[in-house]
Motif scaffolding. Structure first.
Motif, PDB file in Angstrom:
ATOM      1  N   MET A   1       0.859  -1.135  -0.012  1.00 36.63           N
ATOM      2  CA  MET A   1       0.323   0.004  -0.014  1.00 36.63           C
ATOM      3  C   MET A   1       0.938   1.214  -0.007  1.00 36.63           C
ATOM      4  O   MET A   1       0.066   2.589  -0.115  1.00 36.63           O
ATOM      5  CB  MET A   1      -0.906  -0.046   1.279  1.00 36.63           C
ATOM      6  N   LYS A   2       2.340   1.097  -0.021  1.00 37.05           N
ATOM      7  CA  LYS A   2       3.045   2.412   0.240  1.00 37.05           C
ATOM      8  C   LYS A   2       2.809   3.281  -0.638  1.00 37.05           C
ATOM      9  O   LYS A   2       2.901   4.447  -0.723  1.00 37.05           O
ATOM     10  CB  LYS A   2       4.507   1.834   0.524  1.00 37.05           C
ATOM     11  N   HIS A   3       2.634   2.959  -2.005  1.00 37.61           N
ATOM     12  CA  HIS A   3       2.515   3.932  -3.122  1.00 37.61           C
ATOM     13  C   HIS A   3       1.397   4.736  -2.920  1.00 37.61           C
ATOM     14  O   HIS A   3       1.583   5.968  -3.207  1.00 37.61           O
ATOM     15  CB  HIS A   3       2.948   3.100  -4.451  1.00 37.61           C
ATOM     16  N   PHE A   4       0.244   4.204  -2.689  1.00 34.05           N
ATOM     17  CA  PHE A   4      -0.870   4.971  -2.633  1.00 34.05           C
ATOM     18  C   PHE A   4      -0.677   5.977  -1.171  1.00 34.05           C
ATOM     19  O   PHE A   4      -1.207   7.022  -1.319  1.00 34.05           O
ATOM     20  CB  PHE A   4      -2.058   3.821  -2.166  1.00 34.05           C
ATOM     21  N   GLU A   5      -0.160   5.364  -0.199  1.00 33.79           N
ATOM     22  CA  GLU A   5      -0.251   6.302   0.930  1.00 33.79           C
ATOM     23  C   GLU A   5       0.922   7.471   0.696  1.00 33.79           C
ATOM     24  O   GLU A   5       0.708   8.558   1.242  1.00 33.79           O
ATOM     25  CB  GLU A   5       0.654   5.518   2.118  1.00 33.79           C
ATOM     26  N   GLN A   6       1.999   7.234  -0.111  1.00 32.62           N
ATOM     27  CA  GLN A   6       3.094   8.174  -0.387  1.00 32.62           C
ATOM     28  C   GLN A   6       2.716   9.253  -1.502  1.00 32.62           C
ATOM     29  O   GLN A   6       2.788  10.516  -1.396  1.00 32.62           O
ATOM     30  CB  GLN A   6       4.302   7.553  -0.798  1.00 32.62           C
ATOM     31  N   ASN A   7       1.700   8.713  -2.567  1.00 32.05           N
ATOM     32  CA  ASN A   7       1.824   9.338  -3.762  1.00 32.05           C
ATOM     33  C   ASN A   7       0.210   9.797  -3.899  1.00 32.05           C
ATOM     34  O   ASN A   7       0.011  10.697  -4.971  1.00 32.05           O
ATOM     35  CB  ASN A   7       2.232   8.518  -4.952  1.00 32.05           C
ATOM     36  N   PRO A  19      -9.767  -1.975   1.713  1.00 33.63           N
ATOM     37  CA  PRO A  19      -8.280  -1.813   1.670  1.00 33.63           C
ATOM     38  C   PRO A  19      -7.544  -3.171   1.134  1.00 33.63           C
ATOM     39  O   PRO A  19      -6.797  -3.657   1.819  1.00 33.63           O
ATOM     40  CB  PRO A  19      -7.689  -1.598   3.278  1.00 33.63           C
ATOM     41  N   VAL A  20      -7.854  -3.233   0.088  1.00 33.01           N
ATOM     42  CA  VAL A  20      -7.224  -4.488  -0.687  1.00 33.01           C
ATOM     43  C   VAL A  20      -6.840  -3.773  -2.073  1.00 33.01           C
ATOM     44  O   VAL A  20      -7.373  -2.937  -2.400  1.00 33.01           O
ATOM     45  CB  VAL A  20      -7.734  -5.744  -0.703  1.00 33.01           C
ATOM     46  N   ILE A  21      -5.923  -4.427  -2.802  1.00 30.81           N
ATOM     47  CA  ILE A  21      -5.682  -4.053  -4.316  1.00 30.81           C
ATOM     48  C   ILE A  21      -6.191  -4.943  -4.847  1.00 30.81           C
ATOM     49  O   ILE A  21      -6.000  -6.354  -5.089  1.00 30.81           O
ATOM     50  CB  ILE A  21      -3.878  -4.193  -4.515  1.00 30.81           C
ATOM     51  N   GLY A  27     -18.123  -9.898 -13.960  1.00 29.19           N
ATOM     52  CA  GLY A  27     -19.321  -9.951 -13.757  1.00 29.19           C
ATOM     53  C   GLY A  27     -19.942  -9.340 -12.562  1.00 29.19           C
ATOM     54  O   GLY A  27     -19.514  -8.066 -12.432  1.00 29.19           O
ATOM     55  N   ALA A  28     -20.313  -9.716 -11.484  1.00 27.08           N
ATOM     56  CA  ALA A  28     -20.409  -9.357 -10.470  1.00 27.08           C
ATOM     57  C   ALA A  28     -19.486  -9.638  -8.982  1.00 27.08           C
ATOM     58  O   ALA A  28     -19.777  -9.483  -7.866  1.00 27.08           O
ATOM     59  CB  ALA A  28     -22.072  -9.915  -9.724  1.00 27.08           C
ATOM     60  N   GLU A  29     -18.221  -9.800  -9.462  1.00 29.44           N
ATOM     61  CA  GLU A  29     -17.094 -10.222  -8.577  1.00 29.44           C
ATOM     62  C   GLU A  29     -16.016  -9.337  -8.909  1.00 29.44           C
ATOM     63  O   GLU A  29     -15.665  -9.130 -10.046  1.00 29.44           O
ATOM     64  CB  GLU A  29     -16.596 -11.725  -8.797  1.00 29.44           C
ATOM     65  N   LEU A  30     -15.352  -8.996  -7.887  1.00 28.31           N
ATOM     66  CA  LEU A  30     -13.990  -8.365  -7.699  1.00 28.31           C
ATOM     67  C   LEU A  30     -13.083  -9.383  -7.116  1.00 28.31           C
ATOM     68  O   LEU A  30     -13.225 -10.095  -6.174  1.00 28.31           O
ATOM     69  CB  LEU A  30     -13.924  -6.936  -6.833  1.00 28.31           C
ATOM     70  N   ILE A  31     -11.784  -9.201  -7.769  1.00 30.22           N
ATOM     71  CA  ILE A  31     -10.741 -10.252  -7.304  1.00 30.22           C
ATOM     72  C   ILE A  31      -9.577  -9.643  -6.897  1.00 30.22           C
ATOM     73  O   ILE A  31      -8.909  -8.524  -7.817  1.00 30.22           O
ATOM     74  CB  ILE A  31     -10.366 -11.161  -8.558  1.00 30.22           C
ATOM     75  N   ALA A  32      -8.985  -9.793  -5.523  1.00 31.67           N
ATOM     76  CA  ALA A  32      -8.079  -9.097  -5.180  1.00 31.67           C
ATOM     77  C   ALA A  32      -6.811  -9.449  -5.728  1.00 31.67           C
ATOM     78  O   ALA A  32      -6.615 -10.764  -6.261  1.00 31.67           O
ATOM     79  CB  ALA A  32      -8.046  -8.934  -3.540  1.00 31.67           C
ATOM     80  N   GLU A  33      -5.571  -8.923  -5.244  1.00 30.12           N
ATOM     81  CA  GLU A  33      -4.213  -9.349  -5.767  1.00 30.12           C
ATOM     82  C   GLU A  33      -3.876 -10.792  -5.267  1.00 30.12           C
ATOM     83  O   GLU A  33      -3.326 -11.365  -6.019  1.00 30.12           O
ATOM     84  CB  GLU A  33      -3.031  -8.293  -5.195  1.00 30.12           C
ATOM     85  N   ASP A  34      -4.384 -10.966  -4.023  1.00 30.34           N
ATOM     86  CA  ASP A  34      -4.085 -12.255  -3.363  1.00 30.34           C
ATOM     87  C   ASP A  34      -4.920 -13.257  -3.801  1.00 30.34           C
ATOM     88  O   ASP A  34      -5.027 -14.574  -3.456  1.00 30.34           O
ATOM     89  CB  ASP A  34      -4.033 -12.291  -1.795  1.00 30.34           C
ATOM     90  N   GLY A  35      -5.906 -13.047  -4.875  1.00 27.98           N
ATOM     91  CA  GLY A  35      -6.665 -14.130  -5.243  1.00 27.98           C
ATOM     92  C   GLY A  35      -8.476 -14.011  -4.592  1.00 27.98           C
ATOM     93  O   GLY A  35      -9.180 -14.716  -4.858  1.00 27.98           O
ATOM     94  N   THR A  36      -8.394 -13.368  -3.630  1.00 25.67           N
ATOM     95  CA  THR A  36      -9.605 -13.240  -2.831  1.00 25.67           C
ATOM     96  C   THR A  36     -10.708 -12.789  -3.894  1.00 25.67           C
ATOM     97  O   THR A  36     -10.522 -11.827  -4.422  1.00 25.67           O
ATOM     98  CB  THR A  36      -9.397 -12.343  -1.491  1.00 25.67           C
ATOM     99  N   ARG A  37     -11.940 -13.393  -3.772  1.00 23.66           N
ATOM    100  CA  ARG A  37     -13.020 -12.996  -4.339  1.00 23.66           C
ATOM    101  C   ARG A  37     -14.052 -12.271  -3.835  1.00 23.66           C
ATOM    102  O   ARG A  37     -14.305 -12.759  -2.621  1.00 23.66           O
ATOM    103  CB  ARG A  37     -13.591 -14.158  -5.074  1.00 23.66           C
ATOM    104  N   TYR A  38     -14.673 -11.394  -4.085  1.00 21.16           N
ATOM    105  CA  TYR A  38     -15.658 -10.494  -3.463  1.00 21.16           C
ATOM    106  C   TYR A  38     -16.874 -10.369  -4.229  1.00 21.16           C
ATOM    107  O   TYR A  38     -16.698 -10.073  -5.672  1.00 21.16           O
ATOM    108  CB  TYR A  38     -15.133  -9.024  -3.119  1.00 21.16           C
ATOM    109  N   ILE A  39     -18.016 -10.581  -3.792  1.00 18.96           N
ATOM    110  CA  ILE A  39     -19.473 -10.326  -4.319  1.00 18.96           C
ATOM    111  C   ILE A  39     -19.754  -8.614  -4.455  1.00 18.96           C
ATOM    112  O   ILE A  39     -19.347  -8.145  -3.350  1.00 18.96           O
ATOM    113  CB  ILE A  39     -20.413 -10.717  -3.935  1.00 18.96           C
ATOM    114  N   ASP A  40     -19.690  -8.128  -5.620  1.00 14.71           N
ATOM    115  CA  ASP A  40     -19.960  -6.553  -5.497  1.00 14.71           C
ATOM    116  C   ASP A  40     -21.139  -6.066  -5.542  1.00 14.71           C
ATOM    117  O   ASP A  40     -21.915  -6.020  -6.457  1.00 14.71           O
ATOM    118  CB  ASP A  40     -18.935  -5.957  -6.900  1.00 14.71           C
TER     119      ASP A  40
END
Length: 425
Positions: A1-7, A19-21, A27-40
């Motif tokens: 997250m450092k780039h977001f915090e700094q810039n 607070p994930v990337i 479709g109706a899903e968001l997928i985080a950098e670590d592969g975690t899936r979220y219903i949007d």
């Protein structure tokens, strides 16, 4: 997250709640950098009615880009614009008896469309004052912000916000008080202090204001008042439009004919910036270039919007599916509200623009935090951020709805079970 915090500026907001990337979305899903899936259940604050990266819309855009189609062209003619106008008129406007409306391409965001509508209303009528409503939200550029009720957003202006008279929205004082009658009394009284307005701007469902809904009767009364006092009626359909309430426009079948309509958010169908004002021909009193903007012709958005119209709106099937899914979500929300009736929860909204009103913003925030930790992205709205608000993609499956509502059910159980313990102690 450092780039977001700094810039990145501290004005960022949604990322603080989630607070994930994110790396992908489908479709109706968001997928985080670590592969975690979220219903949007946020869907770009109502910008992704047809979901993330819909394959038909994506292919239309890829084909257009591959053919070296025009990307930017100010307001010059292009094949993409021509196809958008033809498709919009044939599939959306003409079947609704609205083919006489002209289309003004404004800057790419909803607030740009609102600015253009307010500016034109003042030009046509020669008056300055605008009527807007309690809990209304119309954007955060200065003209639009003047019509927005939210204290938090208004506080960022840095200047006086003038030439707007705020009136009580439908049921603001309860169902037994006619706010239309109140408005009429103020407009007819020469000593009320309300200058004769150029226009009224209204949301049929107040999205950011907490999912407050106006009835057909109230809207017809408002239109009658506008005609009596020669005020223009502007419907802001930026969040509630493009199918969100179960019909393309939120005011369909309510017996009104707005003078102007603002559209944005899901108009492009793909999350691309795109906004327009629809206006009656006699109101088109602009001189060439009198209202302009460098990005008032997003050709990529023209392509995906036309594809969305053809994919979803040539029959009533899609609108009917929205209504069915909305009923499914509402039924589950009603169960939750009933289970915790001691906390005076209740369901608000229309179609697939729904939410549960909580006792306070703290409770609603706790529900959203638990939901996110368990795979559901959902936000709040309302004067006190007290409404847990569903804006999921309209293409979401029934299975995904049930999964999301199971998470939401557990979130309310966690939140209000905790409050019961605290109360007892």
């Amino acid at each position: 997250m450092k780039h977001f915090e700094q810039n990145e500026s501290g004005v960022r907001s949604y990322c603080r709640s989630f607070p994930v990337i994110f790396k992908q979305a489908q479709g109706a899903e968001l997928i985080a950098e670590d592969g975690t899936r979220y219903i949007d259940f946020l869907a770009g604050a109502g910008t992704l009615n047809y979901g993330h990266n819909h394959p038909v819309l994506k292919q239309a855009l890829l084909d257009y880009i591959e053919s070296d189609g025009l990307t930017h062209g100010l307001d010059m003619y292009s094949l993409a614009k021509q196809r958008f106008l033809e498709t919009f008129n044939r599939i959306i406007l003409k079947p609704r008896g609205m083919q006489e409306y002209l289309v003004q391409f404004t800057g790419p965001t909803g607030t740009n469309a609102v600015e253009a509508a307010l500016k034109l209303a003042r030009k046509v009528t020669g008056r300055n004052n605008i009527i807007s409503f309690t809990n209304g939200f119309h954007g955060v550029s200065l003209g639009a912000l003047a019509t927005t009720g939210n204290e938090h957003h208004r506080g960022g202006a840095g200047v006086n916000l003038n030439d707007v008279s705020r009136m009580p929205y439908a049921n603001y004082f309860g169902k037994d008080v006619s706010t239309i009658a109140m408005m009429e009394k103020l407009l007819e009284d020469p000593s009320s202090g309300v200058d004769k307005p150029a226009a009224v701007i209204v949301e049929v469902v107040q999205g950011e204001g907490g999912l407050n809904c106006a009835s057909a009767q109230w809207l017809r009364g408002l239109e009658k008042l506008c005609r009596k006092h020669e005020m223009l009626l502007i419907v802001d359909d930026i969040q509630a439009g493009c199918g969100r309430t179960g019909s393309f426009f939120s005011f369909e079948n309510m017996g009104i004919k707005p003078d102007m309509i603002t559209l944005s958010k899901s108009l492009s169908g793909y999350g691309l910036p795109f906004a327009v004002v629809l206006l009656r021909p006699e109101l088109d009193q602009w001189k060439p270039g009198e209202h302009n903007g460098t990005f008032r012709g997003n050709n990529h958005a023209f392509v995906t919007a036309a594809a969305a119209f053809e994919q979803f709106w040539q029959t009533d099937e899609f609108a009917q599916s929205v209504q069915r899914k909305g009923d499914r979500i509402r039924a589950r929300m009603e169960q939750i509200a009933k289970r915790y009736s001691a906390h005076k929860l209740f369901v608000k909204g229309r179609g697939m623009m729904l939410g549960i009103n909580c006792p306070d913003g703290e409770s609603a925030a706790q529900v959203c935090e638990f939901s996110f930790e368990n795979g559901l992205v959902i936000e709040t709205s309302g004067a006190y951020s007290q409404v847990v608000k569903c804006l999921c993609p309209l293409i979401i499956s029934e299975e995904q709805i049930d999964q999301a509502m199971d998470i939401l059910d557990r979130a309310f159980a966690d939140t209000f079970a905790d409050k019961q313990v605290n109360k007892a102690s």
